[in-house]
Scaffold this active site. Structure first.
Site, PDB file in Angstrom:
ATOM      1  N   HIS A   1       1.823 -80.216  66.726  1.00 35.04           N
ATOM      2  CA  HIS A   1       2.854 -79.920  65.775  1.00 35.04           C
ATOM      3  C   HIS A   1       3.633 -81.617  65.547  1.00 35.04           C
ATOM      4  CE1 HIS A   1       6.623 -78.584  64.316  1.00 35.04           C
ATOM      5  NE2 HIS A   1       7.299 -79.703  64.896  1.00 35.04           N
ATOM      6  N   GLU A   2       3.736 -82.305  66.392  1.00 34.87           N
ATOM      7  CA  GLU A   2       4.550 -83.463  66.158  1.00 34.87           C
ATOM      8  C   GLU A   2       3.523 -84.313  65.142  1.00 34.87           C
ATOM      9  OE1 GLU A   2       7.306 -84.128  66.759  1.00 34.87           O
ATOM     10  OE2 GLU A   2       7.685 -82.224  67.955  1.00 34.87           O
TER      11      GLU A   2
ATOM     12  N   HIS B   1       3.666 -83.691  61.495  1.00 35.68           N
ATOM     13  CA  HIS B   1       4.707 -84.434  60.824  1.00 35.68           C
ATOM     14  C   HIS B   1       3.969 -85.985  60.033  1.00 35.68           C
ATOM     15  CE1 HIS B   1       7.918 -81.951  61.542  1.00 35.68           C
ATOM     16  NE2 HIS B   1       7.926 -81.874  63.019  1.00 35.68           N
TER      17      HIS B   1
ATOM     18  N   GLU C   1       9.029 -78.643  59.171  1.00 36.61           N
ATOM     19  CA  GLU C   1       8.876 -78.207  60.599  1.00 36.61           C
ATOM     20  C   GLU C   1       7.769 -76.974  60.686  1.00 36.61           C
ATOM     21  OE1 GLU C   1       9.497 -79.367  63.202  1.00 36.61           O
ATOM     22  OE2 GLU C   1      11.100 -81.004  62.571  1.00 36.61           O
TER      23      GLU C   1
END
Length: 416
Positions: free
Chosen positions: A275-276, A279, A355
């Site tokens: 997920h990070e 970004h 997000e």
């Protein structure tokens, strides 16, 4: 001035009463009937005590947010009389305009910081009582001093640039300040991982070589230019869990809190890291800067008109000698704080979109919805975070989709 102060205090008391009544409602965090008994229902993975503590802590933190920001704005306006005295004091101490400005900014920020220090300490004690914070008094004051110095230097630089532009271009200073803010923001984003973050925490290479290899494999797929993964000793400050990828270009850093290493399984950690990295892949830091540029353009333009009107309308009452007067700084700070508060829903809406896109990327690269579900269940439990949020809190504080929304998405992905 006394009448203005009375209006500010009366308005604040009424506002605080309304917000407090809203946050005391018993059904704020109720789970939709369609989610009861599912993986998004906290009753399936949290104890009753944890659920109550999570909701209670959220109410306290939300009350702090909604009360403190308007309190800061009101206090800035009430302190205008003190600001005039500090300006005169700095003028007696120094002849050179720069040192007058430096003395004024330092004294005013110190006064403002000391006034809110007891509240900061109270919030620390609240987090300690809920088992979230491990921060010692020495660490609390150490961080506080560092924050004050960094914010003071940053404020001094901005004020110096602002006054210079105001002298050169009284009508268009806001436009030039907006243009200058862009490279400043990029510079801070570039140096933060290597200069600012290490001032607060001890970063070490990740010790788990097997996990490091798998994270770097994900990073290679994401084209993140790094051959290192860092772990940071956050357990001395908190029991909460987190991880992040920050920085620009070659300064990008992959960082895991030691708490996440201790409390999540490998597959769960990989889903969080994916997920990070999402970004970074989708260049959210640049999109965020672009979106911020658009909002700040409107904000700088609007602030310039409000600032000019305020000084022309009430400057004589406050004892301020025009827009260039150092004593007018609290007026500008109050305007900036108010606009930041009011623009929070727009900023959070944009953030929630990014997000969710990062969650989508994580699923595409890990194909493991179950691991993500378990990871966010543990995040809710360890961070004492309610899985749902009432609309007002979501608008003003919700930079991420709710945990329930994220678990529902991961559950649908797992089924598919």
């Amino acid at each position: 001035m006394r009448k203005i102060h009375t209006m500010i205090i009366t308005g604040f008391i009424l506002y605080a009463a309304v917000i407090s009544i809203y946050l005391m409602q018993g059904d704020l965090y109720a789970i939709p009937s369609g989610l009861q008994g599912t993986a998004a229902d906290p009753a399936t993975f949290m104890t009753g005590e944890q659920i109550i503590k999570a909701e209670s802590l959220s109410r306290i933190n939300s009350l702090g947010y909604f009360i403190l920001t308007p309190m800061q704005i009101g206090l800035l306006l009430i302190l205008l009389g003190v600001s005039v005295r500090l300006r005169d004091l700095a003028g007696r101490w120094f002849r050179h305009s720069f040192w007058q400005m430096a003395a004024f900014v330092g004294l005013f920020l110190l006064l403002f910081d000391l006034l809110f220090l007891p509240i900061d300490y109270l919030l620390l004690r609240v987090n300690q009582s809920y088992g979230i914070s491990n921060e010692t008094l020495a660490l609390f004051f150490s961080d506080h001093i560092k924050n004050f110095l960094i914010n003071g230097i940053g404020t001094l630089i901005i004020v110096a640039i602002f006054r210079l532009l105001l002298n050169k271009s009284p009508r268009r200073w806001w436009l030039w300040l907006w243009l200058i803010s862009i490279p400043l923001l990029l510079f801070v984003s570039f140096v933060q991982p290597v200069l600012l973050d290490p001032l607060y925490n001890d970063f070490q290479p990740l010790q788990d070589q097997g996990l490091k290899k798998e994270i770097l494999t994900l990073a290679e797929q994401a084209d993140i230019p790094t051959d290192q993964v860092y772990q940071v000793n956050m357990s001395e400050r908190t029991n909460a869990i987190n991880a992040y990828v920050n920085g620009i270009g070659g300064n990008a850093r992959i960082v895991l809190w030691d708490t996440i290493l201790n409390k999540l399984q490998k597959e769960e950690i990989l889903s969080v890291m994916a997920h990070e990295m999402g970004h970074f892949v989708e260049k959210h830091i640049y999109w965020g800067i672009l979106y911020g540029m658009i909002l700040s353009f409107i904000g700088f333009w609007l602030a310039s008109y409000i600032y000019r009107y305020s000084i022309q309308r009430w400057g004589a009452v406050w004892g301020i000698h025009g827009e260039r007067d150092l004593a007018a700084l609290p007026v500008l700070l109050a305007i900036v704080a108010a606009m930041g508060f009011l623009s929070a829903p727009a900023q959070n809406t944009f953030s929630r979109v990014m997000e969710h896109r990062a969650d989508t990327y994580a699923m595409k690269i890990t194909h493991n919805g179950d691991a993500a579900i378990h990871a966010f269940q543990k995040i809710a439990k360890e961070n004492l975070a309610p899985v749902t949020q009432p609309k007002l809190i979501k608008w003003f504080r919700g930079s991420h989709p709710t945990i329930a929304e994220r678990i529902v998405y991961f559950e649908q992905y797992a089924k598919e």
